[in-house]
Structures are given as C-alpha cells and as structure tokens.
Design an enzyme around this catalytic site. Structure first.
Site, PDB file in Angstrom:
ATOM      1  N   CYS A 109       5.155 -27.760  28.417  1.00  0.00           N
ATOM      2  CA  CYS A 109       5.476 -27.036  27.183  1.00  0.00           C
ATOM      3  C   CYS A 109       4.518 -27.478  26.091  1.00  0.00           C
ATOM      4  O   CYS A 109       4.131 -28.641  26.034  1.00  0.00           O
ATOM      5  CB  CYS A 109       6.912 -27.339  26.759  1.00  0.00           C
ATOM      6  SG  CYS A 109       7.485 -26.315  25.381  1.00  0.00           S
ATOM      7  N   CYS A 116      11.974 -34.479  23.552  1.00  0.00           N
ATOM      8  CA  CYS A 116      12.060 -33.719  24.804  1.00  0.00           C
ATOM      9  C   CYS A 116      11.157 -34.300  25.886  1.00  0.00           C
ATOM     10  O   CYS A 116       9.983 -34.590  25.648  1.00  0.00           O
ATOM     11  CB  CYS A 116      11.690 -32.270  24.530  1.00  0.00           C
ATOM     12  SG  CYS A 116      11.728 -31.246  26.012  1.00  0.00           S
ATOM     13  N   GLU A 158       8.740 -22.966  26.583  1.00  0.00           N
ATOM     14  CA  GLU A 158       9.252 -22.155  25.483  1.00  0.00           C
ATOM     15  C   GLU A 158       9.106 -20.685  25.897  1.00  0.00           C
ATOM     16  O   GLU A 158       8.002 -20.142  25.927  1.00  0.00           O
ATOM     17  CB  GLU A 158       8.452 -22.468  24.209  1.00  0.00           C
ATOM     18  CG  GLU A 158       8.679 -21.509  23.062  1.00  0.00           C
ATOM     19  CD  GLU A 158      10.144 -21.184  22.755  1.00  0.00           C
ATOM     20  OE1 GLU A 158      10.981 -22.099  22.691  1.00  0.00           O
ATOM     21  OE2 GLU A 158      10.458 -19.984  22.612  1.00  0.00           O
ATOM     22  N   SER A 210      17.359 -23.057  19.005  1.00  0.00           N
ATOM     23  CA  SER A 210      17.414 -24.526  18.937  1.00  0.00           C
ATOM     24  C   SER A 210      17.146 -24.945  17.505  1.00  0.00           C
ATOM     25  O   SER A 210      16.002 -25.027  17.069  1.00  0.00           O
ATOM     26  CB  SER A 210      16.370 -25.127  19.881  1.00  0.00           C
ATOM     27  OG  SER A 210      16.735 -24.872  21.218  1.00  0.00           O
ATOM     28  N   LEU A 211      18.219 -25.190  16.770  1.00  0.00           N
ATOM     29  CA  LEU A 211      18.128 -25.410  15.327  1.00  0.00           C
ATOM     30  C   LEU A 211      17.890 -26.890  15.016  1.00  0.00           C
ATOM     31  O   LEU A 211      16.915 -27.243  14.368  1.00  0.00           O
ATOM     32  CB  LEU A 211      19.431 -24.900  14.712  1.00  0.00           C
ATOM     33  CG  LEU A 211      19.449 -24.458  13.275  1.00  0.00           C
ATOM     34  CD1 LEU A 211      18.283 -23.553  12.934  1.00  0.00           C
ATOM     35  CD2 LEU A 211      20.757 -23.725  12.999  1.00  0.00           C
ATOM     36  N   HIS A 212      18.813 -27.739  15.404  1.00  0.00           N
ATOM     37  CA  HIS A 212      18.682 -29.203  15.359  1.00  0.00           C
ATOM     38  C   HIS A 212      18.603 -29.828  13.969  1.00  0.00           C
ATOM     39  O   HIS A 212      18.586 -31.056  13.860  1.00  0.00           O
ATOM     40  CB  HIS A 212      17.481 -29.692  16.178  1.00  0.00           C
ATOM     41  CG  HIS A 212      17.419 -29.182  17.591  1.00  0.00           C
ATOM     42  ND1 HIS A 212      18.533 -28.793  18.298  1.00  0.00           N
ATOM     43  CD2 HIS A 212      16.372 -28.993  18.430  1.00  0.00           C
ATOM     44  CE1 HIS A 212      18.167 -28.388  19.513  1.00  0.00           C
ATOM     45  NE2 HIS A 212      16.869 -28.497  19.612  1.00  0.00           N
ATOM     46  N   ASN A 286      20.418 -36.506  25.318  1.00  0.00           N
ATOM     47  CA  ASN A 286      20.290 -37.076  26.658  1.00  0.00           C
ATOM     48  C   ASN A 286      19.128 -38.030  26.606  1.00  0.00           C
ATOM     49  O   ASN A 286      18.007 -37.602  26.294  1.00  0.00           O
ATOM     50  CB  ASN A 286      19.913 -35.960  27.641  1.00  0.00           C
ATOM     51  CG  ASN A 286      21.058 -35.548  28.509  1.00  0.00           C
ATOM     52  OD1 ASN A 286      21.757 -36.380  29.074  1.00  0.00           O
ATOM     53  ND2 ASN A 286      21.254 -34.255  28.618  1.00  0.00           N
TER      54      ASN A 286
HETATM   55  N1  SAH Z   1      12.049 -24.257  24.489  1.00  0.00           N
HETATM   56  C1  SAH Z   1      13.374 -23.723  24.451  1.00  0.00           C
HETATM   57  C2  SAH Z   1      14.175 -23.925  25.727  1.00  0.00           C
HETATM   58  C3  SAH Z   1      14.074 -25.223  26.481  1.00  0.00           C
HETATM   59  S1  SAH Z   1      15.077 -26.608  26.118  1.00  0.00           S
HETATM   60  C4  SAH Z   1      14.136 -24.263  23.279  1.00  0.00           C
HETATM   61  O1  SAH Z   1      13.614 -25.103  22.574  1.00  0.00           O
HETATM   62  O2  SAH Z   1      15.221 -23.778  22.996  1.00  0.00           O
HETATM   63  C5  SAH Z   1      16.770 -26.173  26.121  1.00  0.00           C
HETATM   64  C6  SAH Z   1      17.566 -27.015  25.111  1.00  0.00           C
HETATM   65  O3  SAH Z   1      17.616 -28.412  25.493  1.00  0.00           O
HETATM   66  C7  SAH Z   1      16.946 -26.969  23.703  1.00  0.00           C
HETATM   67  O4  SAH Z   1      17.963 -26.753  22.741  1.00  0.00           O
HETATM   68  C8  SAH Z   1      16.365 -28.352  23.593  1.00  0.00           C
HETATM   69  O5  SAH Z   1      16.196 -28.712  22.251  1.00  0.00           O
HETATM   70  C9  SAH Z   1      17.360 -29.204  24.354  1.00  0.00           C
HETATM   71  N2  SAH Z   1      16.857 -30.546  24.720  1.00  0.00           N
HETATM   72  C10 SAH Z   1      15.582 -30.915  24.966  1.00  0.00           C
HETATM   73  N3  SAH Z   1      15.518 -32.238  25.217  1.00  0.00           N
HETATM   74  C11 SAH Z   1      16.767 -32.713  25.138  1.00  0.00           C
HETATM   75  C12 SAH Z   1      17.347 -34.024  25.295  1.00  0.00           C
HETATM   76  N4  SAH Z   1      16.604 -35.087  25.582  1.00  0.00           N
HETATM   77  N5  SAH Z   1      18.676 -34.122  25.147  1.00  0.00           N
HETATM   78  C13 SAH Z   1      19.450 -33.029  24.873  1.00  0.00           C
HETATM   79  N6  SAH Z   1      18.957 -31.794  24.711  1.00  0.00           N
HETATM   80  C14 SAH Z   1      17.632 -31.633  24.834  1.00  0.00           C
END
Ligand code: SAH
Length: 350
Positions: A109, A116, A158, A210-212, A286
């Site tokens: 990605c 991530c 993505e 994915s807002l965060h 995670n």
């Molecule tokens: N690129 C896309 C889809 C892939 S990730 C996106 O960003 O939405 C799918 C979800 O898992 C996203 O919300 C991402 O932020 C989340 N994610 C990635 N790494 C993570 C981790 N270590 N712990 C929990 N969620 C995670």
C-alpha cells in the site's frame, strides 16, 4: 498468458464464439470459474478438444492457496498466490448467519498509515479484478460447506487508489459470483476523487471511511493522505455518496491509547460527522511494531469512548475482533509468513 478469471460471462461468451463454439460454452466456463473455482482442465462438460484449444491461449487465472492459519473462533487467514507469484492476504470469517471475506486490493500500500502493517512493506503493485475476485473464489473453493455472502475490501491496499480494477472486481462479485451489492463494503482512507466517482456508479455498496481522528491536525499524524484530502472535502464527498446511493456510511475509528481515545475526542467526532447517517465502528489497535510505538487502549477507555459517542447520539459498534491468533490485522500475516515461504521464482501453471 491471458487469463480466464477476471472476465465477465459476456466476455467469455465472446471467447467461445471466436473459437467457433456456441455462446453457452462461455456461460459454462463462467460457472466453473466463479461458482466452483475450477481450472480449465476440470471443466468436464466442455469437449476435451475445446479445453485443449483454450489452454493453448489462456490459463485459468485461479489463485492458489499458499498458506492458511485457522483461529479457534473459525476465522481463517489465507495467503493466496497470484499467477506472477505475489502473495496476497485475505480472510474467511464464518458467522452464525453469514460468511464474510476480507479482500486485498493491492500488494502492499502507498497510503503509509503510521499504525498499519501493510504500510511498513511499501507498495508493490495493483491487483487485477481477477486477482481480487480470485481471493474470494479460492476461499470459497477451500471452504465449500458454506456460501460466502459478504465481502469487505479491508485487506492490503487502498481500494480507491486502484479504482478501475476494484470496480471491475465488485462487478464480478455481484454479477458473476452472485453477492448482493449491499453485502459488499469498500473501505477507504478518504480518496476524495474516488469517493465521488463511486457515488456516480449508482451501485449500492456500503462505503466505510477510515476516519481515526476528529480533526485534520491529528489525522495528518496518523494518515499521511490527510495532507492531500481534508476532512471537510472527504465528509462532503461521503455526503454526496449517501445522497446518490441512499446508503448509510460506516465510520471506522481506530483507537490508539493516549492519541485519539479521549471522551472529548469522541464528542468532537460526533460533532464532526453530524448530518451524515451511519455507525461508527471502533477498532482497538491491533498491535503492530511501528516506529510510532502505538499502544492499544484499556477496555474501560474503549467503553468510555463508546459511551461518549452514543451519548452524543451516534450509533456505535465495536469491531468484533476475531482471529487474533492468526495476525488478522491488515498486512500482518504476509509480513509474518513471507520470510518463511518466499514467492516462487516462476509463475505456476494455474
Ligand atoms: N486502505 C483502506 C482499507 C484497508 S485497512 C482503508 O484505509 O480503509 C482496513 C481497516 O483496518 C482500516 O480502517 C485501517 O485503518 C484498519 N487498520 C490498519 N491497521 C490496523 C491495526 N494495526 N489495528 C487495527 N486496525 C487497523
């Protein structure tokens, strides 16, 4: 060599005709590929001469299961091998009332989210529509006892940065494999042009954002693409998506201890997305060993965040966490397993 998987029934009918065969042969091939995950050699209701002729020109294009890990809750994490040897991560999630699969849209990605596992490995390439749908086909063939009913684009990559292939794969899922569009969720980091384009397709997919973070300053620390696409633009595009499709949105919110997990931030989040219908889905981090050293919040912190959101009138769910034992977060399995099973040097026969 050209591949059969990835083509629509219409295109397969065209291939049949160009080989002097009746169109229904194309429909037979589509059924074998998408409903059974069968290779050309196994398509026993095609004349042997037809199979031989096609095999001179096409390979089936099926993904082979290279590795699988089953967790106690039944979640199975797979690595499947694409025709060029690349390993792609995907997950099979059986529930009491449905079976969902999590699909990757890219190998690696480029978005670079700081929490991530996929981001750590960088970007290799886009997956083709056949390789995306092929993950579902491979898992369905491996677990024939229950039919896959739902799919989420939440694996590696993505999706909206691989728009054409992803959209073509969605059409394979709905038109060839028979999933309902409403059972398909596309998750994005917030690629504004992609969201707007998707809104114009009039396919009732679920869009997950994915807002965060409730504001741009914090979001930019977590999600580098936030420098390019601001929350105002992203949320306006999501509003447009809702208006055009009638679908509620899903707001994903990853919880990182001491970073974005305070009740004040929960209230700010509720304010920020006011007027946009949909649930917030909370995802406690995670663990991934990243340079930022993020930690997972304690359960009571998660509960307080959730209560603040609900108190502000926002329906909130917590991601059912499954498959912890099998590295079920985005990109974790591939990172863990890749050193043990390096991709084959030459493409396989499938
Ligand atoms: N690129 C896309 C889809 C892939 S990730 C996106 O960003 O939405 C799918 C979800 O898992 C996203 O919300 C991402 O932020 C989340 N994610 C990635 N790494 C993570 C981790 N270590 N712990 C929990 N969620 C995670």
């Amino acid at each position: 060599m050209r591949q059969l998987l990835g083509r629509t029934t219409l295109e397969l009918e065209e291939i049949a005709r160009s080989h002097g065969l009746p169109a229904y042969r194309g429909r037979q091939i589509a059924r074998w590929l998408y409903r059974r995950g069968s290779a050309l050699e196994a398509m026993t209701d095609l004349p042997a001469a037809t199979r031989t002729a096609l095999a001179g020109e096409f390979e089936s294009g099926l993904c082979a299961v290279a590795h699988r890990e089953v967790a106690a809750d039944g979640t199975t994490k797979y690595l499947v091998r694409a025709a060029d040897g690349e390993l792609v991560e995907c997950v099979h999630l059986p529930y009491a009332d449905r079976v969902s699969v999590c699909l990757s849209s890219q190998v690696g990605c480029a978005a670079g989210c700081t929490f991530c596992a996929t981001a750590l490995g960088g970007f290799s390439r886009n997956l083709t529509a056949g390789e995306i749908a092929g993950q579902l086909v491979a898992m369905q063939a491996d677990r024939p006892d229950r039919r896959v009913s739902h799919a989420v684009y939440m694996g590696m990559g993505e999706p909206l940065l691989n728009y054409d292939n992803v959209l073509a794969s969605v059409r394979l899922l709905t038109e060839e494999i028979g999933l309902s569009a409403r059972g398909v969720t596309l998750s994005t980091v917030g690629v504004v042009p992609g969201i707007l384009r998707l809104a114009g397709e009039a396919i009732p997919l679920t869009l997950a954002l994915s807002l965060h973070a409730p504001d741009d300053a914090l979001r930019e620390r977590l999600v580098p693409t936030a420098r390019k696409w601001k929350l105002d633009q992203i949320l306006a595009a999501c509003g447009e998506y809702h208006a055009r499709t009638g679908r509620n949105l899903t707001f994903e919110y990853l919880l990182l201890a001491g970073v974005n997990d305070s009740p004040e931030q929960a209230r700010a989040l509720a304010d920020r997305i006011q007027g946009l219908p949909g649930n917030v889905n909370l995802i406690p981090f995670n663990h991934v060993a990243t340079p930022a050293g993020f930690r997972r919040p304690a359960p009571e912190r998660v509960r307080a965040f959730r209560e603040a959101l609900v108190g502000a009138g926002r329906p909130t769910t917590q991601r059912m966490e499954r498959g912890h034992a099998v590295s079920a977060a985005c990109g974790q399995l591939r990172r863990a397993v890749l050193p043990r099973i390096a991709p084959r040097a030459t493409p396989g026969s499938r």
